[in-house]
Design a protein around this motif. Structure first.
Motif, short mmCIF file in Angstrom:
data_model
loop_
_atom_site.label_atom_id
_atom_site.label_comp_id
_atom_site.label_asym_id
_atom_site.label_seq_id
_atom_site.Cartn_x
_atom_site.Cartn_y
_atom_site.Cartn_z
N PRO A 84 -19.47 -32.32 -17.29
CA PRO A 84 -18.92 -32.49 -18.43
C PRO A 84 -19.68 -33.21 -19.20
CG PRO A 84 -18.41 -33.88 -16.44
CD PRO A 84 -19.39 -32.82 -15.82
N LEU A 85 -19.16 -33.25 -20.30
CA LEU A 85 -20.02 -34.25 -21.37
C LEU A 85 -19.24 -35.50 -21.64
CD1 LEU A 85 -22.20 -34.38 -23.40
CD2 LEU A 85 -20.81 -33.79 -25.18
N LEU A 86 -19.86 -36.49 -21.23
CA LEU A 86 -19.01 -37.94 -21.20
C LEU A 86 -19.40 -38.62 -22.75
CD1 LEU A 86 -19.93 -39.27 -17.80
CD2 LEU A 86 -18.07 -37.77 -18.55
N ASN A 87 -18.39 -39.31 -23.13
CA ASN A 87 -18.42 -40.30 -24.37
C ASN A 87 -18.94 -39.23 -25.47
OD1 ASN A 87 -18.12 -42.85 -23.09
ND2 ASN A 87 -20.59 -42.80 -22.55
N MET A 88 -17.64 -37.94 -25.36
CA MET A 88 -18.22 -37.14 -26.47
C MET A 88 -17.70 -37.69 -28.01
SD MET A 88 -16.32 -33.35 -26.56
CE MET A 88 -14.60 -33.77 -26.47
N LYS A 89 -18.66 -37.40 -28.79
CA LYS A 89 -18.58 -37.58 -30.19
C LYS A 89 -18.15 -36.58 -30.91
CE LYS A 89 -19.71 -41.96 -30.09
NZ LYS A 89 -18.61 -43.22 -30.54
N PHE A 90 -18.46 -35.27 -30.52
CA PHE A 90 -18.21 -34.22 -31.48
C PHE A 90 -17.79 -33.06 -30.16
CE2 PHE A 90 -20.82 -36.15 -34.35
CZ PHE A 90 -20.43 -35.91 -35.53
N SER A 91 -16.60 -32.20 -30.47
CA SER A 91 -16.04 -31.60 -29.76
C SER A 91 -17.03 -30.23 -29.26
CB SER A 91 -14.90 -30.86 -30.06
OG SER A 91 -14.80 -30.11 -31.40
N THR A 92 -17.88 -29.92 -29.97
CA THR A 92 -19.02 -28.73 -30.12
C THR A 92 -19.98 -29.18 -29.14
OG1 THR A 92 -19.90 -29.37 -32.23
CG2 THR A 92 -18.28 -27.61 -32.27
N SER A 93 -20.28 -30.31 -28.83
CA SER A 93 -21.60 -30.63 -28.31
C SER A 93 -21.74 -30.10 -27.06
CB SER A 93 -21.72 -32.43 -28.38
OG SER A 93 -21.70 -32.77 -29.38
N ARG A 94 -20.70 -30.29 -26.21
CA ARG A 94 -21.00 -29.44 -24.75
C ARG A 94 -21.29 -28.09 -24.71
NH1 ARG A 94 -18.48 -26.89 -20.48
NH2 ARG A 94 -19.16 -27.73 -18.53
N GLY A 95 -20.50 -27.50 -25.64
CA GLY A 95 -20.76 -25.91 -25.85
C GLY A 95 -22.14 -25.51 -26.19
N ILE A 96 -22.67 -26.47 -27.13
CA ILE A 96 -24.04 -25.96 -27.71
C ILE A 96 -24.96 -26.35 -26.46
CG2 ILE A 96 -25.70 -26.98 -29.32
CD1 ILE A 96 -23.41 -27.38 -31.34
N LEU A 97 -24.97 -27.43 -25.71
CA LEU A 97 -25.81 -27.64 -24.61
C LEU A 97 -25.71 -26.46 -23.69
CD1 LEU A 97 -25.49 -31.65 -24.24
CD2 LEU A 97 -27.56 -30.34 -24.71
N MET A 98 -24.50 -26.22 -23.32
CA MET A 98 -24.30 -25.13 -22.08
C MET A 98 -24.89 -23.67 -22.72
SD MET A 98 -21.02 -24.01 -20.28
CE MET A 98 -20.01 -23.46 -21.71
N GLN A 99 -24.67 -23.32 -23.84
CA GLN A 99 -25.29 -22.14 -24.64
C GLN A 99 -26.85 -22.35 -24.46
OE1 GLN A 99 -23.24 -20.25 -27.97
NE2 GLN A 99 -22.12 -22.18 -27.97
N PHE A 100 -27.37 -23.72 -24.67
CA PHE A 100 -28.81 -23.75 -24.87
C PHE A 100 -29.35 -23.34 -23.46
CE2 PHE A 100 -32.44 -26.65 -24.59
CZ PHE A 100 -33.30 -25.95 -25.45
N ILE A 101 -28.79 -24.35 -22.58
CA ILE A 101 -29.21 -24.02 -21.15
C ILE A 101 -29.30 -22.64 -20.56
CG2 ILE A 101 -29.14 -24.55 -18.71
CD1 ILE A 101 -27.94 -27.46 -20.01
N GLU A 102 -28.28 -21.85 -21.00
CA GLU A 102 -28.08 -20.67 -20.32
C GLU A 102 -28.94 -19.63 -21.03
OE1 GLU A 102 -23.76 -19.63 -21.23
OE2 GLU A 102 -23.39 -20.52 -19.14
N ALA A 103 -29.18 -19.76 -22.25
CA ALA A 103 -29.99 -18.97 -23.08
C ALA A 103 -31.61 -19.16 -22.63
CB ALA A 103 -30.05 -19.05 -24.60
N ASN A 104 -31.98 -20.02 -22.23
CA ASN A 104 -33.20 -20.48 -21.69
C ASN A 104 -33.27 -20.84 -20.28
OD1 ASN A 104 -34.78 -20.70 -24.60
ND2 ASN A 104 -32.96 -21.96 -24.96
N GLU A 105 -32.48 -20.31 -19.58
CA GLU A 105 -32.42 -20.78 -18.21
C GLU A 105 -33.74 -20.51 -17.29
OE1 GLU A 105 -28.97 -20.95 -14.55
OE2 GLU A 105 -28.78 -19.90 -16.40
N ALA A 106 -34.24 -19.40 -17.48
CA ALA A 106 -35.62 -19.13 -16.71
C ALA A 106 -36.66 -20.06 -17.25
CB ALA A 106 -35.76 -17.64 -16.83
N GLN A 107 -36.71 -20.20 -18.58
CA GLN A 107 -37.93 -21.10 -18.94
C GLN A 107 -37.74 -22.77 -18.51
OE1 GLN A 107 -40.58 -20.61 -20.29
NE2 GLN A 107 -40.58 -18.46 -20.70
N LEU A 108 -36.05 -22.97 -18.48
CA LEU A 108 -35.92 -24.34 -18.40
C LEU A 108 -35.99 -24.61 -16.82
CD1 LEU A 108 -32.78 -24.99 -20.43
CD2 LEU A 108 -35.00 -26.24 -20.73
N PHE A 109 -35.84 -23.45 -15.83
CA PHE A 109 -35.92 -23.73 -14.46
C PHE A 109 -37.50 -23.72 -13.99
CE2 PHE A 109 -36.72 -21.95 -10.18
CZ PHE A 109 -35.69 -22.46 -9.51
#
Length: 452
Positions: A84-109
């Motif tokens: 989850p995302l704690l202390n959320m300031k914007f409702s879009t933040s977790r979704g953006i982070l999740m999409q970023f990780i998934e789109a670059n998962e191989a490189q980030l791994f």
């Protein structure tokens, strides 16, 4: 809050960091971003790398988000995408982070195998000193690299390789060759194993923010609008209209209807409307018993029915409205006339299918606050704030209910209540309804005299 934590209803699904190597990487990243370090040898982190234990240690619950507008993040593992995302300031933040990780998962791994990856969710503004500035935050760009700068070094090395290949005398350039060798020691062979982590930009025209008491911004709809938890006058001048607050129930209802953002739960496809109505009625009875200091026992439905008998004509209007709707659903009563002026109106709705489903359900949880299950699922910040004000008796019952009825199959419960997860494709958004003169009162119940 200890009961919620023990039941896995708060700080659940965080990633444990206990390996000395990962703790050392985290400290390097923390020092790089904030100038601070932790003395803890084990802790937990959310999707952004924020740790509640470190927040307590530093006395700073927003140490990765100091200005509240451009959240920084630390990635130690791609497994963070499920946290989850704690202390959320914007409702879009977790979704953006999740999409970023998934789109670059191989490189980030590959990158997180050698170092921590740090970055920032860069909005189009750097601070939100006035509510009007929120409407300038229409997109977020995510940029990231390792602490050692592996991505930047790889891009630099790739450029030098191209230069070496293209320049006729490149093989004689000793300085260029020496730089290439030095960079290759850090990055590896980028010709065979490329390292790339491009910046990604995400649109966020519609979002909720915790700033200024909580504000919902809808810009990418047919009829834009802003809805505030605090009185609308407190926002000052806003470059959008209408600006509403939670007391403008008729106006909000008409605006939601015009944009096609909600649907009656009795018409929702695949939803057991009768079961949902009964559960909402139970929640309302628990709240009524709490207000009057009545004992609720284990708050099973048989116990709550006794409370309903005791209350008699003192039953809340929300309960009576939902009861009349339940009678119609079960074929035991006429079609009820429930307009936006009725206290139960927003309890009868859920978000229509579309990309803004979760945001609209979040808004509905504020307009129908006695439905504690919907509030917990869609608006945890609001739920925790309410939980802190409840009596010990109600806290125990709500925590027990959520652990017993929701946590065992959270994904299934969400799907059953709100439908399938929304698609990111804007084409899935429901068509808005044309503007019309509806008068001061609207609702799905007032226009029909019989079954639909």
């Amino acid at each position: 809050m200890n009961r919620l934590i023990a039941a896995g209803l708060m700080f659940g699904n965080l990633i444990e960091i206990s390996s000395p190597a990962l703790v050392e990487r985290y400290n390097r990243a923390l020092k790089h971003l904030t100038g601070k370090t932790t003395k803890l040898t084990d802790f937990h982190i959310d999707i952004s790398g924020y740790s509640p234990e470190i927040g307590d240690e530093l006395g700073d619950p927003i140490y990765l988000n100091p200005n509240g507008a451009n959240r920084q993040f630390i990635l130690l593992t791609t497994s963070q995408k499920t946290a989850p995302l704690l202390n959320m300031k914007f409702s879009t933040s977790r979704g953006i982070l999740m999409q970023f990780i998934e789109a670059n998962e191989a490189q980030l791994f590959a990158l997180t195998a050698r170092d921590a990856v740090c970055g920032e969710l860069q909005g189009s503004v750097y601070e939100v000193s006035a509510p009007a500035r929120l409407l300038e935050m229409k997109q977020v760009t995510v940029e990231a690299d390792t602490i050692g700068g592996h991505v930047a070094d790889a891009e630099r090395l790739a450029g030098q390789i191209n230069r070496f290949r293209q320049e006729p005398d490149g093989w004689r350039d000793d300085v260029l060759i020496a730089e290439m060798i030095a960079l290759a020691r850090k990055t590896g062979d980028v010709t065979r194993v490329p390292i790339s982590l491009p910046a990604m930009t995400f649109q966020q025209p519609n979002f909720w923010t915790s700033h200024f008491g909580g504000i919902y911004v809808f810009q990418d709809v047919a009829f834009p609008g802003v809805i505030a938890s605090l009185p609308r006058e407190s926002l000052g001048a806003m470059p959008i209209s209408p600006v509403m607050d939670m007391t403008r129930r008729n106006q909000i209802a008409e605006w939601l209807d015009r944009n096609g953002l909600v649907e009656p739960i009795v018409q929702a496809r695949g939803l057991d409307a009768a079961a949902v109505l009964r559960q909402k009625m139970d929640f309302i009875l628990v709240e009524a018993a709490e207000a009057l200091g009545l004992e609720i026992g284990d708050a099973r439905r048989t116990e709550l029915r006794k409370i309903a008998y005791r209350l008699g004509d003192a039953l809340p209007d929300e309960f009576l409205g939902l009861a009349s709707l339940l009678r119609w659903v079960e074929g035991q009563g006429p079609w009820p006339r429930i307009t936006s002026e009725h206290a139960c109106y927003f309890y009868t709705l859920r978000a229509a299918p579309g990309k803004d489903r979760d945001l609209v359900n979040m808004l509905l949880s504020e307009l129908a606050p006695m439905d504690v299950r919907q509030m917990f699922i869609t608006h945890k910040e609001l739920f925790y704030a309410h939980y802190a004000r409840w009596s010990e008796r109600k806290r125990q019952w709500v925590a027990g209910f959520l652990e017993r009825e929701y946590k065992v199959d959270a994904q299934g419960a969400r799907a059953a209540l709100f439908g399938p997860e929304p698609s990111m494709d804007a084409r899935d958004r429901p068509a808005p309804r044309p503007a019309r003169d509806v008068g001061p009162v609207v609702g799905p119940w007032g226009a029909s005299g019989g079954r639909r």
